[in-house]
Structures are given as structure tokens and as C-alpha cells.
Write a protein that holds these residues in place. Structure first.
Motif, PDB file in Angstrom:
ATOM      1  N   GLY A  42      13.759 -15.283   9.730  1.00 56.75           N
ATOM      2  CA  GLY A  42      12.903 -14.464  10.586  1.00 56.75           C
ATOM      3  C   GLY A  42      12.027 -13.504   9.805  1.00 56.75           C
ATOM      4  O   GLY A  42      10.850 -13.286  10.141  1.00 56.75           O
ATOM      5  N   ALA A  43      12.580 -12.926   8.745  1.00 59.02           N
ATOM      6  CA  ALA A  43      11.812 -11.976   7.937  1.00 59.02           C
ATOM      7  C   ALA A  43      10.624 -12.654   7.277  1.00 59.02           C
ATOM      8  O   ALA A  43       9.527 -12.087   7.187  1.00 59.02           O
ATOM      9  CB  ALA A  43      12.710 -11.335   6.887  1.00 59.02           C
ATOM     10  N   SER A  44      10.826 -13.882   6.806  1.00 58.76           N
ATOM     11  CA  SER A  44       9.722 -14.597   6.158  1.00 58.76           C
ATOM     12  C   SER A  44       8.643 -14.964   7.170  1.00 58.76           C
ATOM     13  O   SER A  44       7.441 -14.914   6.855  1.00 58.76           O
ATOM     14  CB  SER A  44      10.245 -15.846   5.442  1.00 58.76           C
TER      15      SER A  44
ATOM     16  N   ASP B 204      19.510  -7.035   4.032  1.00 55.96           N
ATOM     17  CA  ASP B 204      19.921  -8.370   4.464  1.00 55.96           C
ATOM     18  C   ASP B 204      19.307  -9.446   3.572  1.00 55.96           C
ATOM     19  O   ASP B 204      19.954 -10.460   3.263  1.00 55.96           O
ATOM     20  CB  ASP B 204      19.521  -8.599   5.917  1.00 55.96           C
ATOM     21  N   LEU B 205      18.058  -9.253   3.165  1.00 60.11           N
ATOM     22  CA  LEU B 205      17.406 -10.210   2.279  1.00 60.11           C
ATOM     23  C   LEU B 205      18.102 -10.264   0.914  1.00 60.11           C
ATOM     24  O   LEU B 205      18.230 -11.339   0.314  1.00 60.11           O
ATOM     25  CB  LEU B 205      15.934  -9.852   2.111  1.00 60.11           C
TER      26      LEU B 205
ATOM     27  N   LEU C  83      10.456 -18.201  -1.451  1.00 60.65           N
ATOM     28  CA  LEU C  83      10.058 -17.577  -0.194  1.00 60.65           C
ATOM     29  C   LEU C  83      10.855 -16.302   0.064  1.00 60.65           C
ATOM     30  O   LEU C  83      10.303 -15.296   0.533  1.00 60.65           O
ATOM     31  CB  LEU C  83      10.238 -18.559   0.970  1.00 60.65           C
ATOM     32  N   ILE C  84      12.154 -16.318  -0.253  1.00 58.29           N
ATOM     33  CA  ILE C  84      12.951 -15.108  -0.091  1.00 58.29           C
ATOM     34  C   ILE C  84      12.503 -14.042  -1.080  1.00 58.29           C
ATOM     35  O   ILE C  84      12.393 -12.862  -0.741  1.00 58.29           O
ATOM     36  CB  ILE C  84      14.454 -15.410  -0.252  1.00 58.29           C
ATOM     37  N   ASP C  85      12.219 -14.445  -2.309  1.00 60.03           N
ATOM     38  CA  ASP C  85      11.744 -13.475  -3.297  1.00 60.03           C
ATOM     39  C   ASP C  85      10.453 -12.813  -2.839  1.00 60.03           C
ATOM     40  O   ASP C  85      10.300 -11.590  -2.928  1.00 60.03           O
ATOM     41  CB  ASP C  85      11.521 -14.167  -4.645  1.00 60.03           C
TER      42      ASP C  85
ATOM     43  N   LEU D 135      22.106 -17.654  -1.116  1.00 59.12           N
ATOM     44  CA  LEU D 135      21.312 -18.877  -1.214  1.00 59.12           C
ATOM     45  C   LEU D 135      20.770 -19.149  -2.613  1.00 59.12           C
ATOM     46  O   LEU D 135      20.295 -20.255  -2.875  1.00 59.12           O
ATOM     47  CB  LEU D 135      20.141 -18.811  -0.229  1.00 59.12           C
ATOM     48  N   GLY D 136      20.814 -18.138  -3.464  1.00 54.89           N
ATOM     49  CA  GLY D 136      20.194 -18.290  -4.765  1.00 54.89           C
ATOM     50  C   GLY D 136      18.725 -17.901  -4.704  1.00 54.89           C
ATOM     51  O   GLY D 136      18.192 -17.549  -3.644  1.00 54.89           O
TER      52      GLY D 136
END
Length: 293
Positions: free
Chosen positions: A185-187, A249-250, A262-264, A257-258
Motif C-alpha cells: 500500500g505504501a508503494s 513498517d517499511l 521498490l521498498i527501498d 523480504l530483503g
């Protein structure tokens, strides 16, 4: 006038530990349950926030003699500090309460938490929720839960403020799911800001038509309708969900997840949003990051 601890014991005593946006929305629903008494454990409140509740400090929680303990905390250390404290541990052994942990915590602490609660006589209910302040206020949160023991108290309390409850079969899986869910959701929210800014830049006076289209038509409309108005107003001061919590949370999601690009990217944008707008800005403040110059 707040309820007195010395009055006749109701059928269910509920202790809420941690007072913030979520619990402020949840507590009125708990107060409205029949035959209950609600006590709030907080280090910061000066008075009970509404009639029918009692305020105490966390070191006094054993006096509440709780049948149900609900915890909602900012992060792992705050959660661990409360649940493993001597007063809380004494309450587990003395009253065998249902313990509902609403916080978004790391899977590792979630598993340790289950062991701690069960090992000291409580019934653990790992139960991160989603829906932010609107869901808490309306009593329509969605809950992702795991508990090894089915107890009527769990269903009664959760039914007061959740509309949907999804039962998982392993400890730590609600935490794992919630972290992936929040990172996803954040992405999406970050990308909303990036692309929403292209509409007025490229369409000019036709932007209202474009905004109506993206908020009413197609599969993205639910997302756009939910968040675009805040982005348009740059209305970040009164948070439904604080940017600092999403950043936390991220970081947990990245541990799970490593390193995913996209998370970075999204975590960096939230870190900048916290720096620019403050830790308690609404999480839609991330929409100001990453737009084309």
C-alpha cells in the motif's frame, strides 16, 4: 465522572494499554459493550478521555484485574516493554486474560510475544489491524489474527470495533501479512503522488475532468478517491496514520523480504516525508516526494 475501581465487578474488565489515534477510536466501542469496565493505561494522559473509563499508569495495571488486555504500541520496544513488565506479567498469572496485540510488530517479536503470553498464563491474540483512524472511529477495522485458544471474550471484544476478521494458522503470520500489505500500500501511495502531479502539469484547465475520471472510473478509482483529496489539499497535519509508523513498517518489511528496489524507493520517500513534514504528518505526505521537477 469516571468509573471507580472499587465498584461492583462487571462481567468483563478491559484494559487498554497505549493511547493514540487508533485506541481513541476504539475505546468508545468498548465502553458501549454491556457489562464491561474499561481502564486505560497511559503514561501521558492527564485524565480519563471519556466518561465510563478509568485512567491508571502502566505500573499499576495489576490493580485493574483485567479479563482482556488490549495493547497498541508504536513499535517493538514499546510493545515488549509493556507486555514483559512485572505488573503486566503478574496480571497474566493472576487473571489469565485474553491478550490482544493490535500493533504492527516484527514477526520475530510476534513469535516471542506468543511464547511470553502463553508461558505466563494469558491467551495470546496476535491481531494487527488496518483501516487507520476512520476504521477505528466507525468500528469497521479489518483484523488479521492468530490465537491458539478460541475464547468468547476474544470474539466479543473484536466484534466491537472490527468488521472483518481474517484468521491465520501460524503465530507470526498476521505480522508477516500486515508488513507485506503495508509495504504494498505504501508503494502505491507513493506512486499516486508521483503521477497525480503529472495531471495538472500536462492537462492544465482539464485537470478537474482528469481528477473525476481517476476517482470514479477503473480499478484505481478506490485508491485515488480515498487519498487524492488529501494530496490536492496538502492536508497532512491531522493524521489518520502517521508517516513515522509507515516508515517503521517499511523497515520491518525490508527485514522480512530483503532488499527490494521498490521498498527501498518507498522507504526513502517516507523518510524524506518525515523530515519535511514531521513524524506525525499523515502518511499521504509521501505524495510530495518523488515528483518530477
Amino acid at each position: 465522572m469516571t468509573a471507580s475501581l472499587g465498584s461492583a465487578r462487571p462481567a468483563t474488565r478491559i484494559l487498554v494499554a497505549g493511547y493514540g489515534v487508533m485506541t481513541a477510536g476504539i475505546i468508545p466501542h468498548l465502553v458501549n459493550l454491556p457489562h464491561t469496565r474499561v481502564t486505560i493505561a497511559s503514561q501521558h494522559l492527564a485524565a480519563a478521555p471519556l466518561p465510563g473509563t478509568t485512567l491508571m499508569r502502566p505500573h499499576d495495571v495489576a490493580r485493574a484485574e483485567p479479563d482482556v488486555i488490549i495493547g497498541c504500541f508504536a513499535d517493538d520496544p514499546d510493545s515488549e516493554a509493556f507486555w514483559t513488565s512485572a505488573p503486566t506479567t503478574d496480571s497474566l498469572a493472576s487473571h489469565n486474560p485474553v491478550c490482544i496485540e493490535l500493533s504492527t510488530i516484527s514477526p520475530g517479536w510476534a513469535e516471542d510475544w506468543h511464547n511470553h503470553i502463553s508461558g505466563h498464563g494469558g491467551i495470546p491474540v496476535e491481531c494487527p489491524v488496518t483501516g487507520s483512524r476512520p476504521g477505528a472511529t466507525t468500528g469497521t477495522l479489518s483484523a488479521f489474527l492468530y490465537t491458539p485458544v478460541q475464547d468468547d471474550r476474544t470474539e466479543t471484544v473484536l466484534a466491537a470495533f472490527t468488521a472483518h476478521r481474517y484468521a491465520f494458522t501460524r503465530p507470526g503470520n498476521p505480522a508477516r501479512f500486515k508488513l507485506i500489505y503495508n509495504a504494498w500500500g505504501a508503494s502505491i501511495l507513493h506512486s499516486l503522488g508521483v503521477f497525480a502531479r503529472q495531471l495538472p502539469a500536462h492537462l492544465g484547465e482539464d485537470y478537474p475532468i482528469a481528477a473525476r475520471a481517476v476517482t470514479t472510473d477503473g480499478w484505481m478509482s478506490t485508491i485515488a478517491a480515498s487519498k487524492l483529496p488529501r494530496v490536492e489539499r496538502q492536508d497532512y497535519a491531522d493524521p489518520d496514520f502517521a508517516a513515522r509508523h509507515m516508515l517503521k513498517d517499511l523497515e520491518h518489511a525490508r527485514d522480512l523480504l530483503g532488499a527490494l528496489p521498490l521498498i527501498d524507493l518507498t522507504a526513502d520517500a517516507f523518510a524524506q516525508a518525515v523530515a519535511d513534514h514531521g513524524p506525525y504528518a499523515d502518511f499521504t505526505a509521501v505524495a510530495d516526494q518523488g515528483s518530477a521537477s
